[in-house]
Scaffold this motif. Structure first.
Motif, mmCIF file in Angstrom:
data_model
loop_
_atom_site.group_PDB
_atom_site.id
_atom_site.type_symbol
_atom_site.label_atom_id
_atom_site.label_comp_id
_atom_site.label_asym_id
_atom_site.label_seq_id
_atom_site.Cartn_x
_atom_site.Cartn_y
_atom_site.Cartn_z
ATOM 1 N N PHE A 223 -55.955 85.121 198.606
ATOM 2 C CA PHE A 223 -57.266 84.838 197.602
ATOM 3 C C PHE A 223 -56.839 83.582 196.761
ATOM 4 O O PHE A 223 -57.682 82.738 196.402
ATOM 5 N N ILE A 224 -55.614 83.388 196.217
ATOM 6 C CA ILE A 224 -55.341 82.426 195.176
ATOM 7 C C ILE A 224 -55.123 80.992 196.193
ATOM 8 O O ILE A 224 -55.961 79.837 195.846
ATOM 9 N N THR A 225 -54.747 80.951 197.107
ATOM 10 C CA THR A 225 -54.675 79.713 198.338
ATOM 11 C C THR A 225 -55.977 79.251 198.727
ATOM 12 O O THR A 225 -56.273 78.209 198.838
ATOM 13 N N ASN A 226 -56.724 80.289 199.021
ATOM 14 C CA ASN A 226 -58.147 80.023 199.675
ATOM 15 C C ASN A 226 -58.866 79.356 198.676
ATOM 16 O O ASN A 226 -59.851 78.668 198.912
ATOM 17 N N ARG A 227 -58.422 79.588 197.402
ATOM 18 C CA ARG A 227 -59.311 78.808 196.262
ATOM 19 C C ARG A 227 -58.565 77.587 195.641
ATOM 20 O O ARG A 227 -58.859 77.011 194.766
ATOM 21 N N GLY A 228 -57.620 77.133 196.567
ATOM 22 C CA GLY A 228 -56.921 75.966 196.417
ATOM 23 C C GLY A 228 -55.814 76.092 195.247
ATOM 24 O O GLY A 228 -55.222 74.996 194.896
ATOM 25 N N GLY A 229 -55.198 77.169 194.816
ATOM 26 C CA GLY A 229 -54.303 77.377 193.898
ATOM 27 C C GLY A 229 -52.989 77.680 194.736
ATOM 28 O O GLY A 229 -52.953 77.629 195.779
#
Length: 307
Positions: A223-229
């Protein structure tokens, strides 16, 4: 916050709390302007005091050199939270009552979170009818004040659905943790709450690192990496998670959110304090902004159809 907000800005402060532990237990938390003291720092203070007492280097007296003064800091803190909501929502019609038209249920669990209802939400125009267990009672007669407690979440869910509320909030005793129930009665705690906060923080600070304890799921990482985090998993314990975030920022790695699955969450913008009330302020601002944006889209759609 009493070491930071004027006109107080004390050199140090002590909070008496053992959070949601049984009524037979209590404890102390120590703070300076740098934030909460770590366990090693508290141990060092206690060790020094014990050595001085043992060696009779300090005269022990029950007499106070100065008379304690009672101050109303909570009003100052509540105003601080209200001002943040008003400024960041910046409501185009009713700036001073941006929560007008919203119903928000608070379950304080007979801890200290009732102030958020009376001195923050009510004064900003929210409807808080249906809120639960707002009066402090250290015997916890209704349920353990804990956003992970099934009874606390179930009662809050029932109140939200019964009153058709927009949001339900569950605080723990000393309000350093919180959880929410959405308007459909879905509990949002644990990984889901971290995901919600991550979405808010990543929009404000694209690419930021988010620190959590190692118990979080692979789905949260996705979830976090998919949003660029960037997702940094670290040792269990909210103190460890917060300290890791502080150190990453010192090393030049932008880290705006540090959060544990238990509901402890700290933000860089809020002095790295695990403050459940501030966490709810962020979520409430998001909800109001979303509603304002939706109203704006509907107006634009109606205007387009007429034209």
């Amino acid at each position: 916050m009493s070491t930071l907000l004027s006109p107080f800005a004390y050199d140090a402060s002590i909070m008496m709390t053992a959070s949601h532990l049984p009524y037979t237990r209590n404890g102390l938390k120590f703070f300076t302007k740098r934030g909460g003291l770590t366990s090693p720092e508290v141990k060092e203070i206690c060790d020094k005091a014990a050595r001085k007492y043992a060696n009779r280097l300090t005269k022990v007296s029950t007499m106070l050199r100065t008379t304690p003064t009672r101050v109303d800091f909570m009003s100052c803190y509540a105003k601080h939270l209200r001002d943040i909501i008003k400024e960041r929502v910046n409501h185009p019609v009713h700036y001073h009552t941006p929560l007008k038209g919203f119903q928000i249920i608070v379950n304080a669990g007979n801890g200290s979170g009732g102030f958020f209802t009376w001195h923050v939400l009510d004064k900003l125009g929210a409807d808080t009818f249906g809120s639960l267990h707002l009066n402090p009672d250290g015997m916890f007669p209704n349920h353990i004040p804990n956003p992970e407690d099934k009874t606390a979440m179930a009662l809050t869910r029932a109140a939200v659905l019964q009153n058709s509320a927009d949001l339900g909030i569950v605080f723990d005793t000393d309000v350093d943790r919180s959880g929410v129930v959405d308007n459909s009665g879905n509990p949002i705690n644990g990984d889901k709450l971290i995901a919600l906060m991550s979405a808010i923080v990543l929009r404000e600070h694209p690419g930021t690192t988010i620190v959590t304890d190692a118990r979080t799921s692979v789905e949260l990482t996705r979830f976090i990496t998919n949003r660029g985090g960037q997702h940094c998993l670290y040792r269990v314990g909210y103190g460890n998670v917060i300290d890791k975030g502080i150190n990453l920022n010192k090393d030049g790695i932008e880290t705006h959110l540090m959060m544990e699955t238990s509901g402890h969450g700290a933000l860089k913008e809020n002095y790295y304090l695990d403050d459940g009330a501030y966490m709810m302020v962020k979520i409430i601002i998001e909800i109001v902004r979303m509603k304002l944006a939706e109203s704006h889209r509907q107006r634009d759609s109606r205007s387009h159809k007429r034209s």
